[in-house]
Design an enzyme around this catalytic site. Structure first.
Site, PDB file in Angstrom:
ATOM      1  N   THR A 377      -7.409  -3.758 -43.713  1.00 39.64           N
ATOM      2  CA  THR A 377      -6.852  -2.658 -42.915  1.00 39.64           C
ATOM      3  C   THR A 377      -5.519  -2.170 -43.521  1.00 39.64           C
ATOM      4  O   THR A 377      -4.841  -2.915 -44.222  1.00 39.64           O
ATOM      5  CB  THR A 377      -6.700  -3.054 -41.441  1.00 39.64           C
ATOM      6  OG1 THR A 377      -7.982  -3.490 -40.956  1.00 39.64           O
ATOM      7  CG2 THR A 377      -6.212  -1.937 -40.566  1.00 39.64           C
ATOM      8  N   SER A 442     -11.055  -1.598 -30.660  1.00 38.61           N
ATOM      9  CA  SER A 442     -10.166  -1.852 -31.796  1.00 38.61           C
ATOM     10  C   SER A 442      -8.815  -2.347 -31.300  1.00 38.61           C
ATOM     11  O   SER A 442      -8.467  -2.204 -30.123  1.00 38.61           O
ATOM     12  CB  SER A 442      -9.977  -0.545 -32.572  1.00 38.61           C
ATOM     13  OG  SER A 442      -8.983  -0.686 -33.556  1.00 38.61           O
TER      14      SER A 442
END
Ligand code: GLU
Length: 570
Positions: A377, A442
């Site tokens: 990420t 998320s």
């Protein structure tokens, strides 16, 4: 060693030495991203008159190439955008969606038990429809200035000409799941059966071709053309359910950002399906309420309260949150002043509450715990000279995602962010269960905080799995409640609690708090924690400062002329 252009080098030095920002020009743009080449691409676009959104597209294209373990066009993203002309904020949702053919037992074994997480990651079964490009296209239609086509040129040039492999990319190949099993990834990252090493020059002609198609034909080339066909074929060959219709049907969504007035600022984050916005805001407001009645501001007490607030936030997150296009979530209640005042009353200055229960009911069995951490990420922050801002967190989930490589980029394994078991032990359906077309919950937490003039005060976010929420809440609190500079706030050791053990970052100031926290009843783990916080702060006099997390490989760049930067630094 990455080569930096003089301008970027100066900008990085500015960060490293923390030099005289007070002399900086008030109206310059800034980029903070996870790789100097991505930062440079963003700066170049700003220099050419591009907006923050234009820069974001160039940055993401370069990150797809140079940080393939973290994010890319094969994944999803969340982006907050602040419009400098109107002072409005937009929240763009480019989260992956589950294929239409997915079933509730997708992540269960034949015996009906949840699969092991790492068994679900490789192959096609966890690949969601990538959302990043559609999201960028939507944002560009609304806030772009430079032609779409031009924004991919830096990445195309680098993919053709080559880039230097960084130590972190090389290291990720060593610590991750076996990668050699999947072609063409194996041939790319393990030429001659040896892993690529730091300092090597790597070209990616397949990605150059993909980005050229996307540059010339728009995102449709990715979602409907031969690229889409290749994605679907590869995913299905590895057990996934993705179809051409899933690709063609994908829509990015513009949502209303979730904002609350805390610490004298309007602090905004992503709404669901990211839990990041709600949970960061809950933590910050709980902390503010808990601190209101005290003069005691020692580092230990402050950290204890932050961690207790975090327990409460995670207790609610894990119980109630999911994609609101599919399930009802009592968002307003969970963020209401009455509710949070009651919850903050559970925070004792002298004793940890231990495991917190969710606030709206008292279930026998918790819905879920926060899942494991990973090292992928990417977050970047951009401010342009017109005052537009972007805070974007982008992900392919685990490092190198599903291990499936198509057209020079990695496909995500984002569907593993769903809860595998659709029900709690007592039979209640989980709000984050697998459903066709749904977006998995998320933790990505891009934040933009506005000051009392509605100007961006802080633009920040981080990677780090479910720890993202703690990483970001700590820094927003430090900057807005304690007046720390963004650089000092990011450098300070991470302190995280996800409603379980308290984790403090090894070899930092946070580690020194461990005995005190244990004295308050925390069960403490001392760990390395690789956040990747990339932030920009704007002071009331218009001076802007940026900071890249020293735990990763990012950099800060300014979009002013070289001579102006030189005059600041020398
Ligand atoms: N997939 C994670 C999420 O959306 C992000 C992964 C990470 O940060 O490492 O919350």
């Amino acid at each position: 060693m990455i080569r930096l252009r003089p301008r970027l080098l100066c900008a990085s030095l500015l960060l490293v030495f923390g030099t005289a920002e007070a002399d900086d020009p008030p109206q310059s743009g800034m980029v903070v991203a996870a790789h100097p080449l991505a930062t440079q691409a963003g700066v170049d676009i700003l220099d050419a008159g591009g907006t923050a959104i234009d820069a974001a597209i160039a940055i993401q294209a370069v990150l797809t190439l140079v940080e393939p373990q973290s994010s890319g066009i094969g994944g999803g993203a969340f982006m907050l955008h602040y419009d400098g002309a109107t002072t409005d904020m937009q929240a763009y949702d480019g989260r992956e969606t589950a294929p239409a053919a997915i079933e509730a037992d997708h992540f269960l074994t034949e015996a009906g038990a949840p699969m092991d997480f790492l068994d679900a990651v490789p192959g096609g079964q966890a690949v969601g429809v990538p959302g990043t490009l559609r999201m960028l296209e939507l944002a560009h239609e609304e806030h772009g200035e430079r032609p779409w086509k031009t924004l991919f040129q830096p990445a195309i040039r680098l993919a053709e000409g080559g880039f230097e492999v960084t130590p972190r990319l090389a290291e990720m190949l060593r610590i991750d799941l076996p990668l050699e099993a999947f072609e063409p990834m194996a041939g790319y990252f393990f030429p001659d059966a040896e892993p690529i090493s730091a300092g090597m020059t790597l070209t990616n002609p397949a990605l150059a071709d993909t980005l050229t198609e996307v540059a010339n034909q728009g995102a449709d080339a990715f979602y409907e053309g031969p690229i889409a066909n290749s994605i679907v074929t590869r995913v299905q060959a590895h057990g996934g359910k993705l179809t051409r219709e899933d690709m063609a049907d994908y829509r990015a969504v513009e949502r209303t950002p979730i904002c609350r007035f805390i610490a004298g600022h309007s602090i905004c984050g992503m709404p669901l399906p990211s839990s990041g916005g709600m949970t960061v805001l809950q933590i910050l407001r709980l902390l503010e309420i808990a601190n209101a009645d005290t003069e005691e501001t020692s580092e230990l007490t402050w950290t204890h309260r932050l961690l207790e607030a975090s327990r409460l936030g995670f207790a609610d997150r894990n119980e109630y949150l999911g994609d609101t296009d599919f399930v009802d979530v009592p968002v307003d209640t969970l963020l209401s002043e009455d509710y949070l005042t009651g919850r903050a009353g559970l925070i004792s200055p002298t004793q940890s509450m231990g495991k917190a229960t969710p606030g709206l009911n008292d279930p026998d069995t918790a819905m879920s715990d926060a899942k494991l951490i990973n090292h992928s990420t990417s977050h970047f922050s951009v401010l342009d000279a017109a005052g537009n801002a972007v805070s974007m967190t982008s992900s392919i989930e685990m490092p190198f995602g599903s291990r499936l490589m198509v057209g020079g980029f990695m496909l995500n394994n984002q569907l593993t962010d769903f809860r595998f078991d659709p029900e709690a032990a007592d039979g209640r359906p989980h709000p984050n269960r697998v459903q066709p077309g749904k977006r998995p919950l998320s933790s990505m937490s891009p934040v933009i905080a506005l000051d009392s003039d509605d100007q961006p005060r802080l633009i920040i976010g981080s990677p780090g799995g479910t720890r993202i929420i703690g990483y970001v809440a700590q820094r927003v609190a430090d900057v807005l409640m304690r007046g720390k500079g963004v650089e000092a706030a990011i450098e300070a050791g991470n302190r995280v609690n996800r409603n379980s053990r308290t984790q403090v970052e090894a070899d930092t100031d946070a580690q020194a708090l461990a005995p005190g926290l244990e004295g308050l009843g925390h069960e403490v783990e001392i760990e390395s924690m690789t956040s990747g916080l990339h932030g920009i702060e704007r002071l009331p006099d218009g001076v802007i400062r940026g900071a890249a997390d020293p735990r990763r490989e990012g950099s800060v760049g300014r979009s002013t002329s070289p001579s102006l930067i030189d005059s600041v630094n020398h």
